[in-house]
Design a protein around this motif. Sequence first.
Motif, PDB file in Angstrom:
ATOM      1  N   GLU A 287       5.896  -4.781   2.949  1.00 25.36           N
ATOM      2  CA  GLU A 287       5.912  -4.471   4.372  1.00 25.36           C
ATOM      3  C   GLU A 287       4.509  -4.320   4.944  1.00 25.36           C
ATOM      4  O   GLU A 287       4.252  -4.703   6.080  1.00 25.36           O
ATOM      5  N   GLU A 288       3.597  -3.739   4.172  1.00 27.36           N
ATOM      6  CA  GLU A 288       2.225  -3.569   4.646  1.00 27.36           C
ATOM      7  C   GLU A 288       1.471  -4.897   4.582  1.00 27.36           C
ATOM      8  O   GLU A 288       1.846  -5.813   3.855  1.00 27.36           O
ATOM      9  N   MET A 289       0.383  -4.986   5.342  1.00 28.29           N
ATOM     10  CA  MET A 289      -0.416  -6.214   5.360  1.00 28.29           C
ATOM     11  C   MET A 289      -1.050  -6.486   4.010  1.00 28.29           C
ATOM     12  O   MET A 289      -1.194  -7.647   3.601  1.00 28.29           O
ATOM     13  N   LEU A 290      -1.409  -5.435   3.274  1.00 26.74           N
ATOM     14  CA  LEU A 290      -2.078  -5.597   1.983  1.00 26.74           C
ATOM     15  C   LEU A 290      -1.568  -4.518   1.045  1.00 26.74           C
ATOM     16  O   LEU A 290      -1.499  -3.346   1.418  1.00 26.74           O
ATOM     17  N   VAL A 291      -1.200  -4.903  -0.182  1.00 30.95           N
ATOM     18  CA  VAL A 291      -0.686  -3.941  -1.146  1.00 30.95           C
ATOM     19  C   VAL A 291      -1.386  -4.130  -2.488  1.00 30.95           C
ATOM     20  O   VAL A 291      -1.956  -5.187  -2.772  1.00 30.95           O
ATOM     21  N   LYS A 292      -1.316  -3.106  -3.311  1.00 33.13           N
ATOM     22  CA  LYS A 292      -1.833  -3.203  -4.672  1.00 33.13           C
ATOM     23  C   LYS A 292      -1.036  -4.239  -5.436  1.00 33.13           C
ATOM     24  O   LYS A 292       0.191  -4.286  -5.355  1.00 33.13           O
ATOM     25  N   GLY A 293      -1.711  -5.112  -6.170  1.00 32.77           N
ATOM     26  CA  GLY A 293      -1.061  -6.193  -6.893  1.00 32.77           C
ATOM     27  C   GLY A 293      -0.952  -7.478  -6.099  1.00 32.77           C
ATOM     28  O   GLY A 293      -0.488  -8.497  -6.628  1.00 32.77           O
ATOM     29  N   GLU A 294      -1.389  -7.457  -4.841  1.00 34.55           N
ATOM     30  CA  GLU A 294      -1.329  -8.646  -3.982  1.00 34.55           C
ATOM     31  C   GLU A 294      -2.161  -9.779  -4.583  1.00 34.55           C
ATOM     32  O   GLU A 294      -3.280  -9.574  -5.051  1.00 34.55           O
TER      33      GLU A 294
END
Length: 471
Positions: A287-294
Amino acid sequence: MTISEFAADVAARLPYVPNGQQAQLIGALARFCAMSAPSDGVFILNGYAGTGKTSLTGALVKSLRAAGREVVLLAPTGRAAKVLSGHAGWPAFTIHRRIYRGGGGEWSDGFRALQHNNLTNAVFIVDEASMIGDGSGQEGGPNLLEDLVEYVFTGDNSRLIVIGDVAQLPPVGSELSPAMNVDSYKRLGLRVSRAVLTDTARQARESGILRNATWLRRAMLIDPLPAPRLVVEGYDDVALTDGNDVADVVGDCYRVDGQGETIIVTRSNVRAREFNLGIRSRILDYEEMLVKGERLLVAKNNYTWAAKVKGLDFIANGDVAIVRRIHGMEEKYGFRFAMVTLWMPDNDVEVDCRIFLQTLTDESASVSAQDMRRLAEARMADPEVNAPDTPYETRVRRLRKDEYFNALQVKYAYAVTCHKAQGAQWRNVVVDLGGIAADAQGLEFYRWLYTAVTRATRRVYFLNGEAFSRV
């Protein structure tokens, strides 16, 4: 060791008995690498998909090392170097890292810090050479091919072997690949030997992936071009899918092989954006623009952040990066930035850097020149960076190393254009054929499709291929 003995050693290291064309090539390479051969020569090997050039390269490297010769393996990108190293069983480097001084290959005002080749009797083998530009493309920059040649031949009795596939896409902005063109080297006063591998190995004939690649390669030689077709029937490694099923196909591939072994290859940055956003929301549930593991894809070469990391020459356009940590986000001068720690899997290093956030969802390939000028002006005028009386030359010098102006430009890495995919391999490749007009199905399209199909090592899915004939 005589030339014939060396050739026999190369052939013995192959995992198969070489066919007639491969045997002739082995003899030609043995003669080219011999100490008695002229040292001002280049050997161009054009090998099409499925013809065995990968196995031949690995066998040649092993034989050269066994004979006590220095061997240097190079490729245009970190991904291509990693693939070459895996096949040859010997370390491979990016061209930039090897030939430019300072580990980065930076240049300014026309100056290029070229290294000196101190090796003697070395054989330089460059894979994916069709990707090497000469500075005439849309992005400009250095003449990488000419710099490579200059570096190699400053060494004593060095030889250069360039390996590529002219059926693939040439560098951006070029109609042909300069590094696979005989005239490029003759203009520099070099002798040129050339060989072409066209006969597919027996194993290749059993692969639907390589059957499609072979049909496309042969069709490129026909005038007028035949209507494109997809070879599907009778092969387990080729399948058709459509927009209704593609999410299930990609999701299944992720579950079996992981995100890093699955890619969608499409024709434009606009369609890549649509696929990336769809995968993040429908499959990954981000849902967020950038996440951990992206998983991110570098959209433009960057030297600033690599300079702080040992063993990383530069962060290349097309490199994959994975977000390890997100330290913070901010908006500045009308741009959005994030400070992150990225893991670069092709180099197995972590990089702390600032990234542009808007490039993740922009439809353009990278930040526009107009926006970069606006950012430059804002940074140079910022009193936190420069006092009001700071000379203009000092402001420009600081800008060259500025962390905001040199923020890494990245996109999501779940779907890419074909130029971004070039030089890499995935087990599963979804080739998007949607939105391709009938009048766009010329030679350039055939090269695009050939390049896209040959990125797959296990399975190809043709998406939106309803308008194409199938056999």
